[in-house]
Design a protein around this motif. Structure first.
Motif, PDB file in Angstrom:
ATOM      1  N   ASN B 107      14.660  17.227  21.018  1.00 47.02           N
ATOM      2  CA  ASN B 107      14.079  18.512  21.417  1.00 47.02           C
ATOM      3  C   ASN B 107      14.054  19.487  20.250  1.00 47.02           C
ATOM      4  OD1 ASN B 107      13.533  17.837  24.028  1.00 47.02           O
ATOM      5  ND2 ASN B 107      15.489  18.577  24.821  1.00 47.02           N
ATOM      6  N   SER B 177      12.512  23.445  28.392  1.00 46.25           N
ATOM      7  CA  SER B 177      11.565  22.583  27.684  1.00 46.25           C
ATOM      8  C   SER B 177      10.617  21.887  28.642  1.00 46.25           C
ATOM      9  CB  SER B 177      12.324  21.539  26.862  1.00 46.25           C
ATOM     10  OG  SER B 177      13.013  20.673  27.736  1.00 46.25           O
ATOM     11  N   SER B 178      10.831  22.085  29.941  1.00 47.59           N
ATOM     12  CA  SER B 178       9.945  21.467  30.923  1.00 47.59           C
ATOM     13  C   SER B 178       9.937  22.340  32.171  1.00 47.59           C
ATOM     14  CB  SER B 178      10.445  20.060  31.253  1.00 47.59           C
ATOM     15  OG  SER B 178      11.811  20.121  31.606  1.00 47.59           O
ATOM     16  N   SER B 184      12.514  14.664  34.845  1.00 44.51           N
ATOM     17  CA  SER B 184      12.189  14.619  33.421  1.00 44.51           C
ATOM     18  C   SER B 184      11.165  13.531  33.101  1.00 44.51           C
ATOM     19  CB  SER B 184      13.460  14.418  32.601  1.00 44.51           C
ATOM     20  OG  SER B 184      14.061  13.207  32.969  1.00 44.51           O
ATOM     21  N   VAL B 187       7.475  14.728  33.446  1.00 43.44           N
ATOM     22  CA  VAL B 187       6.958  15.815  32.618  1.00 43.44           C
ATOM     23  C   VAL B 187       5.984  15.258  31.587  1.00 43.44           C
ATOM     24  CG1 VAL B 187       7.565  17.677  31.051  1.00 43.44           C
ATOM     25  CG2 VAL B 187       9.107  17.081  32.912  1.00 43.44           C
ATOM     26  N   SER B 188       4.799  15.836  31.549  1.00 41.43           N
ATOM     27  CA  SER B 188       3.794  15.332  30.606  1.00 41.43           C
ATOM     28  C   SER B 188       4.008  15.941  29.223  1.00 41.43           C
ATOM     29  CB  SER B 188       2.390  15.667  31.100  1.00 41.43           C
ATOM     30  OG  SER B 188       2.201  17.060  31.040  1.00 41.43           O
ATOM     31  N   GLU B 191       2.803  19.537  28.928  1.00 36.42           N
ATOM     32  CA  GLU B 191       3.740  20.534  29.449  1.00 36.42           C
ATOM     33  C   GLU B 191       4.870  20.801  28.473  1.00 36.42           C
ATOM     34  OE1 GLU B 191       3.597  20.287  34.284  1.00 36.42           O
ATOM     35  OE2 GLU B 191       4.354  18.569  33.174  1.00 36.42           O
ATOM     36  N   LYS B 192       5.305  19.730  27.799  1.00 36.04           N
ATOM     37  CA  LYS B 192       6.370  19.895  26.804  1.00 36.04           C
ATOM     38  C   LYS B 192       5.902  20.799  25.667  1.00 36.04           C
ATOM     39  CE  LYS B 192       9.207  15.818  27.454  1.00 36.04           C
ATOM     40  NZ  LYS B 192       9.441  14.442  27.042  1.00 36.04           N
ATOM     41  N   HIS B 195       5.716  24.370  26.672  1.00 33.22           N
ATOM     42  CA  HIS B 195       7.014  25.038  26.664  1.00 33.22           C
ATOM     43  C   HIS B 195       7.540  25.295  25.259  1.00 33.22           C
ATOM     44  CE1 HIS B 195       7.140  24.135  30.934  1.00 33.22           C
ATOM     45  NE2 HIS B 195       8.157  24.970  31.014  1.00 33.22           N
TER      46      HIS B 195
END
Lengths: 318, 331
Positions: B107, B177-178, B184, B187-188, B191-192, B195
């Motif tokens: 991340n 982060s999502s 988790s 989450v595409s 989207e990441k 964020h």
């Protein structure tokens, strides 16, 4: 009417004419008052086609600034007065811009004039397309630069190689006027002779060369005429032959003193120091150091006048 | 070419030795600081168990953990474990430290990389513009913006951006982060990234003006150099000079500066991640510090030192590959 025509013809033979050139710098003095510092005043000389003109003078006489003034690359705070004619046309900033790299070429002093991060070959070729790589290689060969020189970076060149690369940049152009700024310092006599021979060669091919130097000895060997600069003024224009004849051949007391200061001619130092061009003198700039001075010299700057096929800025020269 | 390869390996080895000794020093110092701190690891561990522990049991744990051994012995004990890749278990997350670092680092890496690229590219371009118009109006305006940006603290910029774009305008999410409430694995990537934008931008603003102002100054020097003057006498116009000589001579120092900014970047990420509740190493380290999670704290300290050293080493190696002055030294 016919005088004008005559004048025009005259100007066509002359490649470059400098009339009454003055150059000063604007700067801030105390209390933010703008001052101007004059570094060249009353500079006159002409360069004919196929001629090598040596511009000699001590350090600080304004020689290098002269090159910048002709090329139009002075810093923005410089103020130029007087006229420069190129092939009869008065030079303007715009014209200078067009002529740079085309009709005018500069051969600068040292390796700092080469981009440290660009290979020498690419650099010598210049920015114009198509790149004259083949011609450049021939010129490198002619200047006896090894073939791999083109692939080197400036820091990998020796002093002599750098010099030749810089000369090559001028030879690559179709320039009619080549200005060589102090091309010999740091070179051995043989190298210096070789370098000056290259300029002579260019002049023999019909180009004109201004050779800015303080090495009178060498300059006289290759130049057609010598312009002597003192404190930003032209004090004498003499042919090289005049120098060969010695003191009698020369006109201005300063030139004579310079001649006497040469090792083979007595090594006699010139007393005193050179003033700035703009150091508030109303009389002759050489008067304080001159043994021939009279009240006249201290009152008014002598005009440049013709004398024995040369020119001199002195009341008393004969 | 062979010579350069050998030289690079040589430099790599020498740098690696330096890096290892530095890491050793970091490990020693951080261990020393932690042992001198009033944190009681056994107490924290017991607190985490959420059961009552009798003094006898506590003494047993202390015995098992080697709390009463001399500090030097403890250090070497810990170091041998670390060298075997065993960083211990986090007290707050109840998971192995190495696992947490790995997960969080991905991340953080995404965040730092984005910020690094944004600040590098835009800072450089802006620096070129400022240097080109040195002391003229575009430069004057941009320079003031740079000064303002570099004098504003990162956390404050972060809060400001959060307030404007997250709360008022609602263009970007206000944290994490999502999206909240999504598994988790669902989450595409889009989207990441969505964020990531605001925290990455905040972080980039930190080192942005540094690189811009540095490039500006450097370009000004280049444009006033003898070789640019000579280029001008050869008929090159200002634009050609900028392309042929300006960028060529400015990009190297800019690259070095950018690679050596890894330390600042990591420091900044701690702040940015906290402001945006972004689950990276930065927020983990502050959590570890605040909740006395010693193994996690030491693990991240070592890891961040490794990260910064790697950045510096890349800068060192890169300079030798790119700069002809160093690459092609005469034999």
């Amino acid at each position: 009417m016919w005088i004008d025509e005559n004048k025009m013809k005259c100007k066509q033979q002359k490649l470059l004419e400098i009339h009454n050139l003055s150059l000063s710098f604007q700067r801030y003095g105390t209390w933010l008052r703008q001052e101007s510092l004059e570094v060249i005043s009353n500079l006159d000389f002409t360069v004919d086609k196929g001629e090598v003109v040596a511009v000699v003078g001590a350090s600080g006489s304004g020689k290098s600034l002269l090159a910048a003034a002709i090329l139009g690359i002075l810093p923005p705070n410089a103020i130029v007065q007087g006229e420069i004619y190129y092939q009869g046309t008065r030079l303007t900033a715009r014209l200078q811009e067009q002529l740079r790299g085309r009709d005018f070429a500069l051969v600068p002093q040292s390796t700092t004039y080469l981009d440290p991060l660009m290979r020498v070959g690419q650099q010598a070729d210049g920015h114009r397309k198509p790149r004259p790589t083949e011609r450049r290689k021939k010129i490198f060969e002619k200047l006896s630069l090894p073939e791999k020189t083109g692939k080197l970076y400036p820091f990998q060149l020796s002093g002599g190689m750098t010099r030749r690369v810089l000369v090559a940049t001028a030879m690559l152009t179709e320039a009619q006027l080549i200005i060589a700024d102090e091309p010999t310092p740091g070179m051995g006599v043989e190298q210096a002779l070789e370098a000056l021979q290259m300029f002579r060669q260019m002049a023999n091919e019909g180009k004109s060369v201004i050779l800015i130097t303080h090495d009178i000895d060498l300059a006289v060997l290759f130049a057609d005429k010598v312009a002597v600069i003192y404190g930003g003024n032209t004090v004498e224009i003499a042919s090289s032959r005049d120098f060969e004849r010695g003191e009698e051949g020369l006109r201005h007391p300063y030139t004579k003193a310079l001649w006497r200061a040469l090792p083979q001619n007595g090594f006699e130092p010139v007393w005193g120091t050179q003033p700035y061009a703009g150091s508030c003198m109303k009389g002759c700039i050489f008067a304080p150091r001159c043994s021939m001075r009279t009240w006249e010299c201290e009152e008014k700057m002598p005009p440049i006048r013709e004398l024995r096929e040369g020119e001199v800025r002195c009341y008393h020269a004969t | 070419m062979k010579m350069t390869g050998r030289k690079l390996i040589d430099i790599f080895i020498r740098n690696s030795i330096k890096m290892l000794s530095l890491l050793l020093a970091v490990s020693f110092l951080s261990f020393l600081l932690v042992s001198l701190s009033p944190i009681d690891p056994v107490g924290q561990y017991i607190l985490g168990l959420q059961t009552a522990v009798s003094p006898e049991q506590r003494a047993e744990i202390e015995e098992y953990w080697g709390v009463n051994e001399p500090p030097v012995e403890r250090y070497f004990h810990w170091l041998t474990e670390v060298l075997q890749g065993e960083l211990g278990e986090s007290v707050i997350y109840r998971r192995p430290v190495a696992e947490i670092i790995g997960e969080r680092f991905i991340n953080s890496l995404a965040l730092m990389l984005c910020a690094w690229l944004i600040s590098g590219i835009f800072g450089f371009i802006l620096g070129i513009v400022m240097g080109r118009y040195y002391d003229r109006w575009p430069d004057k305006i941009l320079k003031k913006i740079c000064y303002i940006l570099s004098s504003m603290p990162t956390f404050w910029i972060g809060l400001l951006l959060l307030l404007i774009f997250g709360v008022w305008l609602k263009w970007f999410p206000i944290g994490f982060s999502s999206p909240i409430g999504v598994l988790s694995r669902d989450v595409s990537l889009g989207e990441k990234i969505y964020h990531l934008i605001l925290p990455a931008f905040t972080l980039s603003l930190m080192s942005f003006s540094g690189i811009a102002l540095h490039t500006r100054e450097k370009l000004w020097d280049v444009m006033n150099s003898d070789y640019v003057l000579f280029a001008r006498t050869r008929g090159e116009d200002e634009w050609t000079i900028l392309k042929r000589h300006g960028i060529r001579n400015v990009i190297l120092p800019a690259l070095t500066l950018q690679f050596s900014s890894f330390a600042e970047l990591f420091g900044g990420s701690v702040i940015a991640e906290n402001v945006f509740s972004y689950p990276g190493l930065g927020s983990a380290v502050s959590a570890a510090g605040l909740q006395s999670d010693l193994s996690l704290l030491l693990g991240i300290t070592l890891f961040s030192a490794l990260f910064v050293c790697t950045g510096n080493m890349i800068a060192n190696l890169l300079y030798r590959i790119v700069d002809p002055g160093i690459r092609e030294v005469k034999e």
